[in-house]
Design a protein around this motif. Structure first.
Motif, mmCIF file in Angstrom:
data_model
loop_
_atom_site.group_PDB
_atom_site.id
_atom_site.type_symbol
_atom_site.label_atom_id
_atom_site.label_comp_id
_atom_site.label_asym_id
_atom_site.label_seq_id
_atom_site.Cartn_x
_atom_site.Cartn_y
_atom_site.Cartn_z
ATOM 1 N N SER A 144 0.844 -1.198 0.000
ATOM 2 C CA SER A 144 0.000 0.000 0.000
ATOM 3 C C SER A 144 0.874 1.240 0.000
ATOM 4 O O SER A 144 1.879 1.298 0.713
ATOM 5 N N VAL A 195 -4.351 9.116 -0.378
ATOM 6 C CA VAL A 195 -5.267 8.069 -0.838
ATOM 7 C C VAL A 195 -4.518 6.747 -0.868
ATOM 8 O O VAL A 195 -3.486 6.624 -1.537
ATOM 9 N N CYS A 196 -5.010 5.760 -0.164
ATOM 10 C CA CYS A 196 -4.359 4.454 -0.126
ATOM 11 C C CYS A 196 -4.584 3.714 -1.436
ATOM 12 O O CYS A 196 -5.716 3.408 -1.802
ATOM 13 N N THR A 199 -12.941 6.176 -6.156
ATOM 14 C CA THR A 199 -11.807 6.915 -5.591
ATOM 15 C C THR A 199 -11.642 8.258 -6.283
ATOM 16 O O THR A 199 -11.418 9.287 -5.644
ATOM 17 N N ARG A 201 -14.359 10.744 -5.151
ATOM 18 C CA ARG A 201 -14.315 11.231 -3.783
ATOM 19 C C ARG A 201 -13.025 11.970 -3.435
ATOM 20 O O ARG A 201 -12.900 12.501 -2.341
ATOM 21 N N THR A 202 -12.058 11.979 -4.342
ATOM 22 C CA THR A 202 -10.773 12.608 -4.067
ATOM 23 C C THR A 202 -10.408 13.539 -5.222
ATOM 24 O O THR A 202 -11.154 13.677 -6.190
ATOM 25 N N HIS A 240 -7.999 6.832 3.826
ATOM 26 C CA HIS A 240 -9.398 6.877 3.393
ATOM 27 C C HIS A 240 -9.881 8.320 3.498
ATOM 28 O O HIS A 240 -10.169 8.817 4.592
ATOM 29 N N ASP A 290 -11.911 11.574 3.715
ATOM 30 C CA ASP A 290 -13.259 11.890 4.208
ATOM 31 C C ASP A 290 -13.944 12.974 3.399
ATOM 32 O O ASP A 290 -15.179 13.037 3.351
ATOM 33 N N GLU A 321 -8.479 14.055 5.528
ATOM 34 C CA GLU A 321 -8.875 12.891 6.333
ATOM 35 C C GLU A 321 -8.812 13.269 7.803
ATOM 36 O O GLU A 321 -7.777 13.742 8.291
#
Length: 226
Positions: free
Chosen positions: A41, A47-48, A67, A70-71, A103, A105, A185
């Motif tokens: 990871s 972002v993972c 992903t 949301r990012t 993750h 937020d 996050e």
């Protein structure tokens, strides 16, 4: 899991529908690549992402449509901006910042950045998905960087952080201008507290006359948690 201490800067480019090639800067290549392996990871701007292949100067990962929605990763490709990189925390490794899950937020926006004698003071707005996790003197990850909330104005959903010169110089915070979007996050501890409070309220409302204590801010303060 990560710690919010950035190890390198990189760039992203799409090489297929969902695949992205992340290339490290020459000066920080070894910090990321020295023991990177398939399946590891890596936090890319907080972002993972999972390493699916390794190239001579970086790695390939998949960023799903969810992903990208949301990012801010999708926008970074068009703007050719550097991304912050950090490999996952090893057992026994130093936790230099705070526990960062990778993750995101919510998305925030830089309002202003002012240089002082000892730091850069940066003010950001926050979306309502993360606003409730922002606590003065608490931790927050901005583009994967572990920072401390210096001030917080809940009425306008804005917060300020003080960034030391080395963090400003060695991360992509230096590239931000007013209006730039960032990944945010909140501290995972705040999410657990929120869950406990919700559980306590739900449990008490479902069992009228129950003598079980509700897990509330008052309850936590009485037991030394605040």
């Amino acid at each position: 899991m990560f710690t919010g201490i950035i190890q390198a800067l990189g760039t992203m480019k799409p090489i297929g529908d969902d695949f992205w090639q992340i290339t490290c800067q020459d000066s920080s290549w070894s910090a990321i690549m020295q023991d990177l392996a398939y399946g590891d990871s890596v936090a890319v701007d907080g972002v993972c992402l999972t390493v699916e292949d390794i190239t001579k100067d970086g790695f390939i990962a998949t960023a799903s449509p969810e992903t990208l929605r949301r990012t801010i990763l999708g926008e970074l490709v068009d703007r050719h901006r550097y991304v912050n990189l950090e490999t996952s925390l090893r057992v026994g490794g130093k936790v230099g910042g705070h526990f960062v899950m990778g993750h995101v937020d919510g998305i925030g926006k830089l309002i202003c950045a002012e240089q002082t004698a000892t730091s850069w003071e940066m003010t950001f707005s926050a979306s309502d998905t993360i606003d409730r996790y922002i606590v003065p003197k608490g931790s927050i990850a901005i583009n994967g960087i572990s920072l401390t909330v210096a001030e917080y104005n809940p009425e306008i959903s804005q917060f300020k952080v003080a960034v030391i010169p080395v963090t400003y110089a060695e991360t992509n915070l230096r590239d931000l201008i007013p209006g730039s979007l960032v990944n945010l996050e909140g501290d995972v501890l705040g999410k657990y507290v929120e869950k406990f409070i919700y559980f306590g309220k739900e449990n008490n409302s479902a069992s009228s006359g129950s003598t079980q204590n509700e897990i509330s801010p008052t309850f936590l303060a009485e037991h030394g948690y605040l």
